[in-house]
Each structure stands twice: as structure tokens, then as C-alpha cells.
Design a protein around this motif. Sequence first.
Motif, PDB file in Angstrom:
ATOM      1  N   ASP A   2      44.951   7.331  23.709  1.00  0.00           N
ATOM      2  CA  ASP A   2      44.571   6.510  24.515  1.00  0.00           C
ATOM      3  C   ASP A   2      45.111   6.637  25.932  1.00  0.00           C
ATOM      4  O   ASP A   2      44.826   5.923  27.119  1.00  0.00           O
ATOM      5  N   GLY A   3      45.977   7.846  26.103  1.00  0.00           N
ATOM      6  CA  GLY A   3      46.574   8.014  27.587  1.00  0.00           C
ATOM      7  C   GLY A   3      47.763   7.568  27.997  1.00  0.00           C
ATOM      8  O   GLY A   3      48.149   7.532  29.096  1.00  0.00           O
ATOM      9  N   LYS A   4      48.665   7.514  26.656  1.00  0.00           N
ATOM     10  CA  LYS A   4      49.946   7.245  27.003  1.00  0.00           C
ATOM     11  C   LYS A   4      50.745   8.181  27.923  1.00  0.00           C
ATOM     12  O   LYS A   4      51.595   7.619  28.879  1.00  0.00           O
TER      13      LYS A   4
ATOM     14  N   VAL B  24      45.169   0.602  25.275  1.00  0.00           N
ATOM     15  CA  VAL B  24      43.939   0.523  24.363  1.00  0.00           C
ATOM     16  C   VAL B  24      42.649   1.096  25.179  1.00  0.00           C
ATOM     17  O   VAL B  24      42.722   1.002  26.364  1.00  0.00           O
ATOM     18  N   ASP B  25      42.268   2.139  24.499  1.00  0.00           N
ATOM     19  CA  ASP B  25      41.236   2.826  25.235  1.00  0.00           C
ATOM     20  C   ASP B  25      39.705   1.757  25.239  1.00  0.00           C
ATOM     21  O   ASP B  25      39.646   1.036  24.166  1.00  0.00           O
ATOM     22  N   VAL B  26      39.435   1.475  26.520  1.00  0.00           N
ATOM     23  CA  VAL B  26      38.365   0.546  26.814  1.00  0.00           C
ATOM     24  C   VAL B  26      37.088   0.822  26.056  1.00  0.00           C
ATOM     25  O   VAL B  26      36.306  -0.199  25.537  1.00  0.00           O
ATOM     26  N   ARG B  27      36.641   2.080  25.628  1.00  0.00           N
ATOM     27  CA  ARG B  27      35.836   2.478  25.029  1.00  0.00           C
ATOM     28  C   ARG B  27      35.732   2.172  23.429  1.00  0.00           C
ATOM     29  O   ARG B  27      34.707   1.864  22.917  1.00  0.00           O
TER      30      ARG B  27
ATOM     31  N   SER C 251      43.243   2.718  35.168  1.00  0.00           N
ATOM     32  CA  SER C 251      42.639   4.197  35.001  1.00  0.00           C
ATOM     33  C   SER C 251      43.835   5.020  35.121  1.00  0.00           C
ATOM     34  O   SER C 251      44.207   5.370  36.199  1.00  0.00           O
ATOM     35  N   ALA C 252      44.568   5.326  34.214  1.00  0.00           N
ATOM     36  CA  ALA C 252      46.026   6.164  33.952  1.00  0.00           C
ATOM     37  C   ALA C 252      45.513   7.600  34.951  1.00  0.00           C
ATOM     38  O   ALA C 252      46.464   8.064  35.620  1.00  0.00           O
TER      39      ALA C 252
END
Length: 436
Positions: free
Chosen positions: A15-17, A113-116, A180-181
Amino acid sequence: MATLLRLATAGSVDDGKSTLVGRLLYDSKSVLADQMEAVERVSTDRGLGTADLALLTDGLRSEREQGITIDVAYRYFATPKRSFILADCPGHVQYTRNTVTGASTADCVVLLVDVRHGLQEQTQRHLAVASLLRVPHVVVVVNKIDLVDFDEETYERVSAAVLESARSLGLYDVATIPVSALEGDNVVERSSRTPWYDGQSLLEHLEKLSPIGEPHSEPLRFPVQLVIRPQQAAGDEFRDYRGYAGQVASGLVRVGDPITVQPSGRTSTVVGIDTADGPLDAAFAPQSVTLRLADDIDISRGDLIVTSRSVPPVTQDIDGTIAWLAERPLVPGAKVLLKHGTKTVQAMVKAISGKLDLDDARLLPAESLALNDIGHVNLRLASPIPAEEYLHSRSTGAFLLIDPQEGSTLAAGMVGDALLDTKAAVEAVAEATVLA
């Protein structure tokens, strides 16, 4: 002086943490030049066109090889308005135990949370952990908004689903932010690519969270770690010295304060507060000090010194909510060690009342608890401890269950019916809504 905020990041895998944490560190100018050079060098070796900011937190070699975070990585940074201690927790379901560790001392959980993909089971699990640990603030970062062309409708749909799940678990201080990280949108600075979003950036929101409270706002709780009594006197000053060393878990203690020692219930008065730098008139959480008392009473490691104005009850029976962290399941009759503060006692699992259903926040009947289950148990202790409900005291309401043979941690626990309390709170809010 800037206030301190303890953060924990959580979310599902990928998720990009780590990228978000790296972006926070980089954009807030909290990265040293040599650190950035190392990240750029590794990124170039991987054939990447830009620096992979996730490497600022994924320090373990195994993490870099797998491309995931498998341990809690702690980072420290500061802005002119606030200082931060950040715990970047793993996302994979098998490492939920690490998330419990990271969130246990957090003032705020930043949940990605991944928006997708929207709301996932692991998202609900992390929300449940935040609720059970009574984390005061939750910020939901709806990440990768750039991959859906910064679409407002997609963001609103995901945000609504997450907020509904949070409310079902008794969480109400929850904010959502489109981010958008990877590209930095709404992380430190507001993004022009989300004109429909009129809220704060993530860092702005974190800087403006209300203070958690003064360190002395709760009653004194001082677990005794060591009894100090010099064997060879260096002079008359130390001939009869007896001190009780430890860390102030909560509250404030002053010279002259009346205290009670639990579980014995004996009372005395504080006549001195000593540190390596000299004596103090007062000490508060989380200072480490040595207390001297007016009376020579029997105190040992594991005892709890408290203010006589607020004395916690002593019990040998604990009803608690636990996050089960071991590979083997927990069953009634199991013998464990319970660590509460600095005291460790033998205990037996009398019963398992149920486990949390993450889909609808209900407590379901259960005969055992498996890895990462969150459940309610009844414990019988071999000796009494001064336990308070976690809802009222995070310091004396928390405990660990330990394997008596291996010494490994089996569960993180909270005194009280946290699952039942959450369910009751949800039902009360629902009823109030209907009446309104």
C-alpha cells in the motif's frame, strides 16, 4: 517547546507505507546527505530512474530483497511545530504481531489504503488493533491517488467504506486524506492536482492534532524494577540507604507525597527522589528515578508504588482482550506466564469467551485462538497483581503472555472487556442515531 507525537504506520502489503514514511522524511528535510546518497546508489543499482524513498525505512537486507517490510522500523524527525517518533509497521497478515507492537505506544495510527483496492481484510484488522489499543487518533491515507487520475469519486467511495468500518469498531476520531506518496501529493504540501480536496496535508494534520495530555495528568503508577541497597557503605550518607528504582509509568510524584505499595497495600511517604544527575523535588512519566520512602517496608521487584489518592484494585482473575501472536493455537487450560509491568506471574487460561469477527465487529464463540486472532479470555493468576482496565490506564492495563518454556511472547493483552465495550459503544451510537 515542540510537543512529541508517537506515530505508527499500518496497512496492507504494497500500500506504500515505507514510501510514505520516506517521503515524509525527505520532504520535511529530515534526511542526512549521506543517507540520501546511499538510497540513490541502491536505487541506481536496481535500475530505477529516481530514488526509492522506501529504502529510508526498509533497512533490513531481507526486506530489500523481498521488497516488503517485515519488522518495525523506528524513525525520528521533527518540524518547527512538533517532534515525531514514527514506527513503520509491516503490512503482511503474518506480521500483524509487529503492528500490535508498533501501535501499542502510539498516539496516532496512520493507516494506508490503496485507492484501487479499497477496504481490505487487513485494513479492518489494523483498525481493530487501533480500537482495542485505544489509540487516540487515526489518519487514513488513501494512497496512490495518482493511479486513478486524482479522481474524486473513487476517493470518496473508498473513504466512505473505511469510515463506516472504523465506526463499527468504535473509532470516531478518524480523518481521511487523498495522497500520492510516490509523487508527494498532500504529504507535506497541499497538492494542486486535488482541487476538490479542501483539507490539510498529512503533515499539517499531524502537526495540529490536539496534545495527548500532560505526562502528570494521570495518577502515579511506578513499577519497581530494582531495590537499591549498597552492600558497602562509602560513608555515613549511604550507610542506611534503601531506594526503589524504576520508570514512572504515569503520573507525577513529589517529595512528601503519600504512597501505597501494591499488592501488599502498605503505605508510606516519599522522602527523596534520586537520579544520576542529583536529587529532584518531583518526577513525572516517563522519567527513570529512584524513590526513597520514610518507612522500611517490604518492597521487591514487580511491586507497584501508587499515589494513595488512587489505588488500583488487586486481583488474581483477569478478563482481558488479547491479540494472539504465536504460531500454535491457544486453548483453554494452557499454562502461561503473565508479565504486568515489571512483575511476572504464572497463569492459566480458564476460558476463551470468543474472538472478533472483522467483517462486522461481532464477538463470535470460539474454542481456540489462532495466529493473529483477537479474542477475549479469562485468566487465573498464581499471585495477585494490581490491574486496571486498559480503557482507564494504558500503563497498568496492559500485559503480555509469555511461553514458560521458551520465553517467547505469545500474546499482547489488555485488561477489561475491550471487545464487549466496543460492541456496546457501537450499539449505543446506533441507538442514539435512530432516536435522533
